[in-house]
Design a protein around this motif. Structure first.
Motif, PDB file in Angstrom:
ATOM      1  N   SER A  63      -9.636   3.266 -12.322  1.00  0.00           N
ATOM      2  CA  SER A  63      -9.252   1.861 -12.185  1.00  0.00           C
ATOM      3  C   SER A  63      -8.447   1.340 -13.371  1.00  0.00           C
ATOM      4  O   SER A  63      -7.938   0.211 -13.320  1.00  0.00           O
ATOM      5  N   SER A  64      -8.303   2.110 -14.437  1.00  0.00           N
ATOM      6  CA  SER A  64      -7.653   1.605 -15.652  1.00  0.00           C
ATOM      7  C   SER A  64      -6.197   1.170 -15.436  1.00  0.00           C
ATOM      8  O   SER A  64      -5.751   0.212 -16.088  1.00  0.00           O
TER       9      SER A  64
ATOM     10  N   LYS B 286     -11.262  -2.039   7.741  1.00  0.00           N
ATOM     11  CA  LYS B 286     -11.094  -0.795   6.980  1.00  0.00           C
ATOM     12  C   LYS B 286     -11.989  -0.830   5.753  1.00  0.00           C
ATOM     13  O   LYS B 286     -12.031  -1.817   5.023  1.00  0.00           O
ATOM     14  N   TYR B 287     -12.753   0.245   5.534  1.00  0.00           N
ATOM     15  CA  TYR B 287     -13.693   0.303   4.419  1.00  0.00           C
ATOM     16  C   TYR B 287     -12.979   0.043   3.090  1.00  0.00           C
ATOM     17  O   TYR B 287     -11.885   0.556   2.845  1.00  0.00           O
ATOM     18  N   LEU B 288     -13.602  -0.749   2.248  1.00  0.00           N
ATOM     19  CA  LEU B 288     -13.050  -1.102   0.945  1.00  0.00           C
ATOM     20  C   LEU B 288     -13.962  -0.533  -0.124  1.00  0.00           C
ATOM     21  O   LEU B 288     -15.093  -0.991  -0.303  1.00  0.00           O
ATOM     22  N   ASP B 289     -13.475   0.472  -0.826  1.00  0.00           N
ATOM     23  CA  ASP B 289     -14.317   1.163  -1.803  1.00  0.00           C
ATOM     24  C   ASP B 289     -14.271   0.451  -3.151  1.00  0.00           C
ATOM     25  O   ASP B 289     -13.341  -0.280  -3.460  1.00  0.00           O
ATOM     26  N   PHE B 290     -15.299   0.686  -3.953  1.00  0.00           N
ATOM     27  CA  PHE B 290     -15.387   0.188  -5.325  1.00  0.00           C
ATOM     28  C   PHE B 290     -15.590   1.390  -6.238  1.00  0.00           C
ATOM     29  O   PHE B 290     -16.376   2.269  -5.904  1.00  0.00           O
ATOM     30  N   PRO B 291     -14.959   1.468  -7.390  1.00  0.00           N
ATOM     31  CA  PRO B 291     -14.026   0.480  -7.941  1.00  0.00           C
ATOM     32  C   PRO B 291     -12.577   0.694  -7.502  1.00  0.00           C
ATOM     33  O   PRO B 291     -11.720  -0.066  -7.900  1.00  0.00           O
ATOM     34  N   LYS B 292     -12.286   1.717  -6.694  1.00  0.00           N
ATOM     35  CA  LYS B 292     -10.889   2.011  -6.342  1.00  0.00           C
ATOM     36  C   LYS B 292     -10.752   2.119  -4.837  1.00  0.00           C
ATOM     37  O   LYS B 292     -11.510   2.828  -4.183  1.00  0.00           O
ATOM     38  N   ALA B 293      -9.760   1.419  -4.290  1.00  0.00           N
ATOM     39  CA  ALA B 293      -9.604   1.367  -2.836  1.00  0.00           C
ATOM     40  C   ALA B 293      -8.526   2.318  -2.326  1.00  0.00           C
ATOM     41  O   ALA B 293      -8.336   2.424  -1.124  1.00  0.00           O
ATOM     42  N   ARG B 294      -7.827   2.995  -3.213  1.00  0.00           N
ATOM     43  CA  ARG B 294      -6.715   3.854  -2.773  1.00  0.00           C
ATOM     44  C   ARG B 294      -7.253   5.065  -2.028  1.00  0.00           C
ATOM     45  O   ARG B 294      -8.041   5.829  -2.561  1.00  0.00           O
ATOM     46  N   TYR B 295      -6.812   5.265  -0.784  1.00  0.00           N
ATOM     47  CA  TYR B 295      -7.295   6.400   0.002  1.00  0.00           C
ATOM     48  C   TYR B 295      -6.163   7.318   0.457  1.00  0.00           C
ATOM     49  O   TYR B 295      -6.401   8.316   1.137  1.00  0.00           O
ATOM     50  N   GLY B 296      -4.923   7.006   0.097  1.00  0.00           N
ATOM     51  CA  GLY B 296      -3.794   7.908   0.267  1.00  0.00           C
ATOM     52  C   GLY B 296      -3.189   8.161  -1.097  1.00  0.00           C
ATOM     53  O   GLY B 296      -3.380   7.380  -2.034  1.00  0.00           O
ATOM     54  N   PHE B 297      -2.468   9.274  -1.238  1.00  0.00           N
ATOM     55  CA  PHE B 297      -1.849   9.528  -2.531  1.00  0.00           C
ATOM     56  C   PHE B 297      -0.882   8.405  -2.868  1.00  0.00           C
ATOM     57  O   PHE B 297      -0.799   7.967  -4.012  1.00  0.00           O
ATOM     58  N   TYR B 298      -0.148   7.931  -1.854  1.00  0.00           N
ATOM     59  CA  TYR B 298       0.701   6.746  -2.003  1.00  0.00           C
ATOM     60  C   TYR B 298       0.052   5.626  -1.196  1.00  0.00           C
ATOM     61  O   TYR B 298       0.054   5.665   0.038  1.00  0.00           O
ATOM     62  N   GLN B 299      -0.549   4.646  -1.890  1.00  0.00           N
ATOM     63  CA  GLN B 299      -1.151   3.512  -1.187  1.00  0.00           C
ATOM     64  C   GLN B 299      -0.070   2.471  -0.955  1.00  0.00           C
ATOM     65  O   GLN B 299       0.536   1.967  -1.901  1.00  0.00           O
ATOM     66  N   MET B 300       0.171   2.135   0.309  1.00  0.00           N
ATOM     67  CA  MET B 300       1.296   1.277   0.666  1.00  0.00           C
ATOM     68  C   MET B 300       0.807   0.247   1.677  1.00  0.00           C
ATOM     69  O   MET B 300       0.763   0.507   2.891  1.00  0.00           O
ATOM     70  N   ASP B 301       0.415  -0.921   1.185  1.00  0.00           N
ATOM     71  CA  ASP B 301      -0.063  -1.996   2.051  1.00  0.00           C
ATOM     72  C   ASP B 301       0.961  -3.124   2.086  1.00  0.00           C
ATOM     73  O   ASP B 301       1.513  -3.516   1.058  1.00  0.00           O
TER      74      ASP B 301
ATOM     75  N   ALA C  62      -5.165  -0.459  -5.739  1.00  0.00           N
ATOM     76  CA  ALA C  62      -6.072  -1.585  -5.542  1.00  0.00           C
ATOM     77  C   ALA C  62      -7.475  -1.203  -5.987  1.00  0.00           C
ATOM     78  O   ALA C  62      -7.906  -0.059  -5.819  1.00  0.00           O
ATOM     79  N   GLY C  63      -8.197  -2.185  -6.560  1.00  0.00           N
ATOM     80  CA  GLY C  63      -9.559  -1.895  -6.981  1.00  0.00           C
ATOM     81  C   GLY C  63     -10.211  -3.080  -7.678  1.00  0.00           C
ATOM     82  O   GLY C  63      -9.639  -4.166  -7.779  1.00  0.00           O
ATOM     83  N   TYR C  64     -11.414  -2.826  -8.172  1.00  0.00           N
ATOM     84  CA  TYR C  64     -12.261  -3.852  -8.761  1.00  0.00           C
ATOM     85  C   TYR C  64     -12.343  -3.665 -10.264  1.00  0.00           C
ATOM     86  O   TYR C  64     -12.493  -2.543 -10.766  1.00  0.00           O
TER      87      TYR C  64
ATOM     88  N   TYR D 186     -11.317  -8.418  -7.677  1.00  0.00           N
ATOM     89  CA  TYR D 186     -10.644  -7.352  -6.940  1.00  0.00           C
ATOM     90  C   TYR D 186      -9.154  -7.656  -7.023  1.00  0.00           C
ATOM     91  O   TYR D 186      -8.735  -8.806  -6.861  1.00  0.00           O
ATOM     92  N   MET D 187      -8.351  -6.644  -7.280  1.00  0.00           N
ATOM     93  CA  MET D 187      -6.926  -6.870  -7.499  1.00  0.00           C
ATOM     94  C   MET D 187      -6.124  -5.659  -7.071  1.00  0.00           C
ATOM     95  O   MET D 187      -6.667  -4.568  -6.836  1.00  0.00           O
ATOM     96  N   SER D 188      -4.831  -5.845  -6.971  1.00  0.00           N
ATOM     97  CA  SER D 188      -3.936  -4.722  -6.709  1.00  0.00           C
ATOM     98  C   SER D 188      -2.638  -4.941  -7.468  1.00  0.00           C
ATOM     99  O   SER D 188      -2.299  -6.058  -7.866  1.00  0.00           O
ATOM    100  N   LEU D 189      -1.925  -3.845  -7.698  1.00  0.00           N
ATOM    101  CA  LEU D 189      -0.584  -3.903  -8.260  1.00  0.00           C
ATOM    102  C   LEU D 189       0.404  -3.901  -7.107  1.00  0.00           C
ATOM    103  O   LEU D 189       0.231  -3.151  -6.136  1.00  0.00           O
ATOM    104  N   ALA D 190       1.422  -4.719  -7.185  1.00  0.00           N
ATOM    105  CA  ALA D 190       2.335  -4.864  -6.064  1.00  0.00           C
ATOM    106  C   ALA D 190       3.753  -5.079  -6.552  1.00  0.00           C
ATOM    107  O   ALA D 190       3.991  -5.458  -7.701  1.00  0.00           O
ATOM    108  N   SER D 191       4.690  -4.841  -5.651  1.00  0.00           N
ATOM    109  CA  SER D 191       6.087  -5.178  -5.866  1.00  0.00           C
ATOM    110  C   SER D 191       6.463  -6.205  -4.807  1.00  0.00           C
ATOM    111  O   SER D 191       6.341  -5.939  -3.609  1.00  0.00           O
ATOM    112  N   ILE D 192       6.884  -7.389  -5.261  1.00  0.00           N
ATOM    113  CA  ILE D 192       7.187  -8.463  -4.308  1.00  0.00           C
ATOM    114  C   ILE D 192       8.551  -9.067  -4.600  1.00  0.00           C
ATOM    115  O   ILE D 192       9.114  -8.887  -5.689  1.00  0.00           O
ATOM    116  N   ASP D 193       9.073  -9.798  -3.627  1.00  0.00           N
ATOM    117  CA  ASP D 193      10.381 -10.437  -3.766  1.00  0.00           C
ATOM    118  C   ASP D 193      10.398 -11.346  -4.988  1.00  0.00           C
ATOM    119  O   ASP D 193       9.438 -12.082  -5.256  1.00  0.00           O
TER     120      ASP D 193
END
Length: 456
Positions: free
Chosen positions: A248-249, A356-371, A386-388, A395-402
């Motif tokens: 999660s770091s 969809k199951y949300l894991d703690f502390p890390k929610a990434r379940y694909g090598f490339y998490q793309m939501d 994404a994670g806690y 709970y937060m995620s890193l994202a790229s937005i407009d």
């Protein structure tokens, strides 16, 4: 029979997107103990006291050298090499012909010896660099390399141990450990140190937005150095960090660990024939498109624009120059709404189809998490890691937005797949939900955004 290469796998399935959505490749496994105490307190340690992270096992290493190595790297990277020299490291990136990101890794310039440079990271960028070096070597260039897979894929010990020491009192631990104040070292510069009588190198940086050093040296000294660090840190309540907390770091440091690689265009056709399909990773998440380009990032989308310099020719330069004039997206942290997160957890213990199951502390379940990230019903970006974070209880995620979406805006993260992919890491029965999220800077903490890079 030779393993199926990526080009063959795409031809068999008919689509790069469908291949990677269904491919059996988990997000990542850290081959260390899941927890030494509990992951919540281990997370809190790097924000409140001091933490010791073991980075010896989960990253791939590519040892490099040769008189023609730097020109070979320059040809595929927008990084500047004008002042690159022994004692310095850099976050190496590479792009395709259209300026889209292949991946990133840390390139250490330890010395001018045969294996004096080493590229550390996930295999995404390393495979592309390895392919490029092999081509240069076949063309008669003075370059050479040695691949060292991570401990999940390698027999025997690694060449180096790598320990990350960080937290508010990391300097106090180092003062005791070194018998005096830690050396004044600029960000991403390397110092020669001695710990418990053993030669150690120290890279000045931090993985979770706190001050610290990454120590590395000969594997045969790993236990001696580790025990010396733990002994020096005992009075400062040092905690060893296990795989759960370590994963999660990046959420706090603002680093997207596995960006989707832009390797599916004509300029990478030969590379796809070289790359085993099993090394191409997997896509997890709600983002769905039949066009693989919708999964691409530019360096500017993920906060890697500082690595881009137009002081030399490189593959993709012309396209990247145009992108740099007006980047369309930026990297942010998304702070997930607590009620919406609670509803996802609650759905697991209620009748009916759960979210969809949300894991703690890390929610990434694909090598490339793309939501998919939406605002007012329209897509405005992509949420990745994404994670806690226990210290902030968020709970937060890193994202790229407009770029038009300002900090403080409320957006929605679409969580769960539709259609549901067939890889074993995804729940076969679940429903999509929407999670409200507030746009915040990345890195999230004031310290990480300001003091962290003060000596850059």
């Amino acid at each position: 029979m030779s393993p199926e290469n990526l080009a063959q796998a795409i031809a068999r399935v008919g689509s790069a997107v469908e291949l990677l959505r269904d491919q059996d490749w988990p997000s990542i496994t850290f081959p260390i103990a899941p927890e030494f105490t509990n992951w919540r307190d281990e997370q809190r340690a790097w924000s409140t006291t001091v933490a010791l992270m073991d980075q010896s096992h989960h990253m791939t290493q590519l040892f490099l050298g040769g008189a023609d190595l730097i020109p070979t790297l320059m040809a595929i990277s927008p990084n500047t090499f004008a002042t690159f020299r022994p004692g310095v490291a850099k976050q190496l990136i590479s792009v395709n012909k259209d300026g889209y990101l292949i991946g990133d890794g840390i390139l250490f310039y330890n010395s001018d010896e045969r294996e004096g440079l080493v590229l550390i990271g996930h295999h995404i960028l390393i495979d592309w660099v390895r392919y490029t070096v092999e081509k240069a070597e076949a063309a008669g260039k003075d370059v050479h390399h040695r691949l060292e897979p991570n401990s999940n894929m390698r027999d025997g010990s690694p060449t180096y141990f790598r320990y990350q020491l960080q937290g508010p009192v990391a300097n106090e631990v180092m003062t005791k450990l070194l018998g005096g104040p830690p050396p004044e070292v600029k960000f991403f510069h390397i110092a020669d140190l001695s710990i418990a009588g053993k030669p150690v190198k120290g890279l000045r940086h931090g993985m979770a937005g706190q001050p610290g050093f990454e120590f590395y040296g000969a594997w045969e000294h790993n236990e001696i150095v580790r025990d010396a660090i733990l002994a020096a840190g005992e009075e400062f309540e040092i905690r060893r960090v296990g795989a759960k907390a370590y994963s999660s770091s990046p959420l706090e440091s603002g680093w997207v660990p596995t960006p989707f690689p832009a390797i599916f265009d004509d300029d990478f056709a030969d590379y796809r024939e070289w790359l085993p399909a099993a090394r191409a990773g997997s896509i997890g998440g709600s983002l769905y498109s039949t066009d693989v380009h919708d999964f691409y990032f530019t360096p500017f989308d993920l906060g890697l624009g500082r690595s881009v310099k137009f002081d030399h020719d490189f593959h993709g330069r012309e396209a990247l120059e145009k992108i740099a004039e007006a980047p369309s997206r930026r990297k942010v942290t998304l702070l997930w709404n607590a009620d919406d997160v609670a509803d996802i957890v609650k759905s697991q213990v209620e009748p009916g189809t759960p979210a969809k199951y949300l894991d703690f502390p890390k929610a990434r379940y694909g090598f490339y998490q793309m939501d998919e990230v939406q605002k007012d019903g329209a897509q405005v970006g992509i949420s990745t890691d994404a994670g806690y974070v226990a210290f902030d209880q968020l709970y937060m995620s890193l994202a790229s937005i407009d770029v038009a979406v300002p900090d403080g805006s409320v957006v929605e993260v679409v969580w769960g797949e539709n259609p549901i992919s067939h890889k074993p890491q995804v729940d076969a029965a679940h429903r999509q939900v929407r999670i409200r999220a507030t746009v915040a800077p990345a890195p999230y903490h004031d310290y990480a955004r300001s003091v962290y890079r003060a000596n850059d």
